[in-house]
Design a protein around this motif. Structure first.
Motif, short mmCIF file in Angstrom:
data_model
loop_
_atom_site.label_atom_id
_atom_site.label_comp_id
_atom_site.label_asym_id
_atom_site.label_seq_id
_atom_site.Cartn_x
_atom_site.Cartn_y
_atom_site.Cartn_z
N THR A 37 0.86 -1.19 0.00
CA THR A 37 0.00 0.00 0.00
C THR A 37 0.89 1.23 0.00
OG1 THR A 37 -0.15 -0.07 2.42
CG2 THR A 37 -1.93 -1.12 1.18
N VAL A 38 0.59 2.17 -0.89
CA VAL A 38 1.45 3.33 -1.10
C VAL A 38 0.59 4.58 -1.17
CG1 VAL A 38 3.09 4.39 -2.71
CG2 VAL A 38 3.08 1.92 -2.41
N PHE A 39 1.04 5.64 -0.50
CA PHE A 39 0.45 6.97 -0.67
C PHE A 39 1.33 7.72 -1.65
CE2 PHE A 39 0.45 11.52 0.28
CZ PHE A 39 -0.90 11.82 0.14
N VAL A 40 0.72 8.33 -2.67
CA VAL A 40 1.45 9.17 -3.61
C VAL A 40 0.88 10.58 -3.48
CG1 VAL A 40 2.05 9.62 -6.01
CG2 VAL A 40 1.92 7.26 -5.19
N ASP A 41 1.72 11.51 -3.08
CA ASP A 41 1.34 12.89 -2.81
C ASP A 41 0.94 13.61 -4.10
OD1 ASP A 41 0.97 15.17 -1.29
OD2 ASP A 41 3.06 15.34 -0.66
N GLU A 42 0.38 14.80 -3.93
CA GLU A 42 0.10 15.67 -5.08
C GLU A 42 1.40 16.24 -5.61
OE1 GLU A 42 -0.59 20.12 -3.78
OE2 GLU A 42 -2.20 18.87 -3.00
N GLY A 43 1.39 16.69 -6.85
CA GLY A 43 2.56 17.33 -7.43
C GLY A 43 3.11 16.56 -8.60
N PHE A 44 3.99 17.21 -9.36
CA PHE A 44 4.51 16.61 -10.58
C PHE A 44 5.52 15.49 -10.31
CE2 PHE A 44 7.38 16.71 -14.36
CZ PHE A 44 6.47 16.15 -15.25
N THR A 45 6.45 15.70 -9.40
CA THR A 45 7.42 14.64 -9.10
C THR A 45 6.73 13.40 -8.53
OG1 THR A 45 9.20 16.25 -8.79
CG2 THR A 45 9.57 14.05 -7.88
N PRO A 46 5.80 13.53 -7.57
CA PRO A 46 5.06 12.33 -7.14
C PRO A 46 4.30 11.65 -8.28
CG PRO A 46 4.87 14.03 -5.48
CD PRO A 46 5.52 14.66 -6.68
#
Length: 195
Positions: A37-46
């Motif tokens: 399970t992974v959280f991917v943040d907002e933004g271009f690099t994420p």
């Protein structure tokens, strides 16, 4: 420089330091390990990290980012959970109490976190308090947290602090961050990876 009153849009970020961000994202994705399970943040690099995640095994990705959810939605082995809430126009990500409440209900193996600034003295910062709350909750919900960001983020400080550098397992950036400065960050706890 971003401030409390000014924040660049996702569209602008997608045109700035792109080769560097792609290298960083690929290296960050390699830190996945056995996370399911992974959280991917907002933004271009994420978003680039999400694109670099392996597709050959089952993975659940939690995100507040509409673009990231869109990138992963049709991937066969990836289950996407999009956090609800108010959508910010500049970043196309959800925020506010709906978002943080939903996120608080999860135990996440690994959180990929972005920030507008990271400094040894002030930690990780962002201009918007609502965004700050989502990022802070992601770190609280995660067993491991990785910051991925371009060298330009280092030494920058924005309005809202959401984490200390020591809360991170790893920092992934480019070799444009001087080795001596990377070492100073590593003394606070995280492994610093320069690519």
């Amino acid at each position: 420089m971003e401030s409390a009153g000014f924040e660049t849009t996702l569209a602008f970020r997608a045109t700035s330091h792109v080769p560097e961000k792609r290298r960083i994202a690929a290296a960050a994705a390699e830190l996945l390990g056995d996370a399911e399970t992974v959280f991917v943040d907002e933004g271009f690099t994420p978003q680039l990290i999400a694109e670099a995640l392996p597709r050959d095994r089952p993975l659940t990705v939690v995100t507040a980012s509409l673009p990231t959810a869109g990138v992963l939605a049709e991937t066969e082995n990836v289950s996407v959970l999009l956090l609800g809430g108010r959508v910010r126009s500049g970043t196309l990500a959800t925020v506010d109490h709906w978002t943080t409440r939903m996120l608080a209900g999860f135990v996440i193996d690994l959180a990929y976190i972005g920030a507008n600034g990271i400094s040894r003295e002030r930690g990780l910062t962002t201009p918007d308090p609502a965004v700050s709350e989502v990022k802070a909750q992601a770190i609280r919900s995660a067993r491991r947290s990785v910051f991925a960001g371009a060298h330009t983020k280092f030494g920058a400080v924005s309005f809202c602090r959401f984490a200390e550098v020591g809360a991170l397992e790893a920092i992934v950036t480019s070799n444009l961050l001087p080795a001596a400065e990377a070492h100073r960050y590593s003394l606070l706890g995280p492994q610093v990876i320069r690519v």
